[in-house]
Design a protein around this motif. Sequence first.
Motif, short mmCIF file in Angstrom:
data_model
loop_
_atom_site.label_atom_id
_atom_site.label_comp_id
_atom_site.label_asym_id
_atom_site.label_seq_id
_atom_site.Cartn_x
_atom_site.Cartn_y
_atom_site.Cartn_z
N PRO A 20 0.82 -1.23 0.00
CA PRO A 20 0.00 0.00 0.00
C PRO A 20 0.84 1.27 0.00
CG PRO A 20 -0.03 -1.06 2.16
CD PRO A 20 0.62 -2.03 1.22
N ARG A 21 0.35 2.29 -0.66
CA ARG A 21 1.07 3.57 -0.75
C ARG A 21 0.66 4.47 0.41
NH1 ARG A 21 0.43 4.79 -7.26
NH2 ARG A 21 1.61 2.96 -7.97
N ASN A 22 1.16 4.15 1.58
CA ASN A 22 0.88 4.92 2.78
C ASN A 22 2.17 5.63 3.19
OD1 ASN A 22 0.74 5.44 5.75
ND2 ASN A 22 -1.32 4.63 5.47
N GLU A 23 2.18 6.95 3.11
CA GLU A 23 3.41 7.71 3.35
C GLU A 23 3.96 7.50 4.75
OE1 GLU A 23 3.08 11.78 2.37
OE2 GLU A 23 2.47 11.44 0.29
N ALA A 24 3.09 7.48 5.75
CA ALA A 24 3.55 7.33 7.13
C ALA A 24 4.20 5.96 7.33
CB ALA A 24 2.38 7.51 8.09
N VAL A 25 3.55 4.91 6.82
CA VAL A 25 4.09 3.56 6.95
C VAL A 25 5.40 3.43 6.18
CG1 VAL A 25 3.68 1.12 6.43
CG2 VAL A 25 1.83 2.52 7.34
N ASN A 26 5.45 3.99 4.98
CA ASN A 26 6.64 3.86 4.16
C ASN A 26 7.82 4.65 4.70
OD1 ASN A 26 5.23 2.18 2.47
ND2 ASN A 26 4.70 3.78 1.00
N ARG A 27 7.55 5.74 5.40
CA ARG A 27 8.65 6.46 6.06
C ARG A 27 9.20 5.66 7.22
NH1 ARG A 27 5.49 11.19 5.39
NH2 ARG A 27 4.75 10.97 7.56
N ALA A 28 8.31 5.00 7.94
CA ALA A 28 8.74 4.18 9.08
C ALA A 28 9.45 2.90 8.62
CB ALA A 28 7.55 3.84 9.96
N TYR A 29 9.08 2.42 7.46
CA TYR A 29 9.65 1.18 6.92
C TYR A 29 10.13 1.47 5.49
CZ TYR A 29 9.93 -3.85 5.86
OH TYR A 29 10.34 -5.11 5.51
N PRO A 30 11.30 2.09 5.33
CA PRO A 30 11.78 2.52 4.01
C PRO A 30 12.04 1.35 3.08
CG PRO A 30 13.04 3.54 5.79
CD PRO A 30 12.22 2.46 6.41
N LEU A 31 11.88 1.60 1.80
CA LEU A 31 12.12 0.59 0.79
C LEU A 31 13.58 0.14 0.79
CD1 LEU A 31 10.77 -0.95 -1.58
CD2 LEU A 31 11.54 0.88 -3.08
N SER A 32 14.49 1.08 1.00
CA SER A 32 15.91 0.75 1.00
C SER A 32 16.26 -0.22 2.13
CB SER A 32 16.75 2.02 1.14
OG SER A 32 16.40 2.73 2.33
N THR A 33 15.63 -0.05 3.28
CA THR A 33 15.87 -0.95 4.41
C THR A 33 15.38 -2.36 4.09
OG1 THR A 33 15.67 0.87 6.00
CG2 THR A 33 15.39 -1.37 6.85
N ALA A 34 14.17 -2.44 3.53
CA ALA A 34 13.61 -3.74 3.16
C ALA A 34 14.47 -4.44 2.12
CB ALA A 34 12.18 -3.56 2.64
N ARG A 35 14.95 -3.67 1.13
CA ARG A 35 15.77 -4.26 0.07
C ARG A 35 17.09 -4.81 0.64
NH1 ARG A 35 15.58 -0.29 -3.14
NH2 ARG A 35 13.94 -1.07 -4.51
N LEU A 36 17.71 -4.05 1.54
CA LEU A 36 18.97 -4.49 2.14
C LEU A 36 18.77 -5.76 2.97
CD1 LEU A 36 21.98 -3.94 2.67
CD2 LEU A 36 21.29 -2.52 4.60
N LEU A 37 17.72 -5.78 3.79
CA LEU A 37 17.44 -6.94 4.62
C LEU A 37 17.07 -8.15 3.78
CD1 LEU A 37 15.43 -5.32 7.56
CD2 LEU A 37 17.77 -6.22 7.63
N HIS A 38 16.33 -7.92 2.71
CA HIS A 38 15.92 -9.01 1.83
C HIS A 38 17.15 -9.65 1.18
CE1 HIS A 38 12.47 -11.06 0.16
NE2 HIS A 38 12.98 -11.00 -1.05
N LEU A 39 18.10 -8.83 0.76
CA LEU A 39 19.33 -9.35 0.18
C LEU A 39 20.15 -10.10 1.22
CD1 LEU A 39 21.20 -9.47 -2.30
CD2 LEU A 39 22.23 -7.32 -1.52
N ALA A 40 20.17 -9.60 2.45
CA ALA A 40 20.90 -10.27 3.53
C ALA A 40 20.29 -11.64 3.82
CB ALA A 40 20.90 -9.40 4.78
N VAL A 41 18.97 -11.73 3.80
CA VAL A 41 18.31 -13.01 4.03
C VAL A 41 18.64 -13.99 2.92
CG1 VAL A 41 16.07 -14.17 4.19
CG2 VAL A 41 16.44 -12.02 5.40
N MET A 42 18.67 -13.50 1.67
CA MET A 42 19.04 -14.37 0.55
C MET A 42 20.46 -14.91 0.74
SD MET A 42 19.60 -13.59 -3.49
CE MET A 42 21.29 -13.10 -3.13
N ALA A 43 21.38 -14.03 1.14
CA ALA A 43 22.76 -14.47 1.38
C ALA A 43 22.82 -15.51 2.48
CB ALA A 43 23.63 -13.26 1.73
N TYR A 44 21.99 -15.32 3.53
CA TYR A 44 21.96 -16.30 4.62
C TYR A 44 21.49 -17.66 4.11
CZ TYR A 44 20.27 -18.98 8.57
OH TYR A 44 20.03 -20.00 9.45
N TYR A 45 20.43 -17.67 3.31
CA TYR A 45 19.90 -18.94 2.80
C TYR A 45 20.91 -19.63 1.89
CZ TYR A 45 15.15 -18.81 4.63
OH TYR A 45 14.05 -18.84 5.46
N VAL A 46 21.62 -18.87 1.06
CA VAL A 46 22.64 -19.47 0.20
C VAL A 46 23.72 -20.12 1.05
CG1 VAL A 46 24.47 -18.99 -1.48
CG2 VAL A 46 22.22 -17.94 -1.76
#
Length: 305
Positions: free
Chosen positions: A211-237
């Motif tokens: 959802p495009r909710n500015e308050a939620v997206n400021r609290a949970y930035p896309l860059s943070t999610a992308r970095l963590l998602h990549l870290a999880v992928m590295a962990y699984y590998v």
Amino acid sequence: MTKQQKTRTALVRLAWAVPATVVALLVVVLLARWLRDLPAVSAFVADYPGTVEPPESAPVGLPAWLGWQHFLNAFFLVLIIRTGWLQRTTVRPRGHWTRNNRGLLRTTNPPKKISLNLWLHLALDALWVLNGLVFMVLILATGHWARIVPTSWDVLPHALSVLLQYASLDWPMENGWVAYNALQVLAYFVTVFVAAPLAIVTGLRLSPAWPRNEAVNRAYPLSTARLLHLAVMAYYVAFIVVHVTLVLATGALRNLNHMYAARDEVSWVGFWVFAASVVVMVVGWVLARPVFVQPVAALTGKVTR
């Protein structure tokens, strides 16, 4: 940089990485064996051999449903990692998909064109999550959760002892049919109860349906999610590489029987089931190409080249 130049650069890096990795592993083994010869470390290993007694309620043995759960989880994870990496590295996708904004696919966000790699990645994610929910229900209903959830702080020194024993190539005494060693318990706990939920939460943030909710997206930035998602992928590998290596190195036939044949014996039954599962994974890898994905994706939206 041309494709040939990129390939040449990758081969040069691989030519340096392989011997460097071998040397690093040799240093680790020598260091671990030196440490184990020290009286204090030797006493520590004797006091904490590596296995914490599981709760009395913990079941003994591995059921058949855990074998097919293990296969499905591995199958989906391998393809999820592949499609996720392609989505991250492909500059010009060979096809795109736009959803039909109706029925179960209807959201408040307008339809957005995404690559076929991302469509397949999301479809595999959904199947992986569904399989994970089935797994959670089964381990809670059968009590098998007690085999992968630490119930004592003693698991930490035991895990350190197991790590030292593995590193020295002097495998710890264990019986996975009855109970996992402490390092396995911690690894499986993190994989199931930490890495998997983190992959889901970060994956949802990266989804075009977020959802495009500015308050939620400021609290949970896309860059943070992308970095963590990549870290999880590295962990699984890393987990897959270490897990497969130790399964094959510490008694392959018996371990594969535990994992795929639900029996505690040394025979070739589990190996052949494992071999068949690898063939299925290879077939899935081949079919995860745009020419095969396009007809399936077209059932749920519009596909363009």
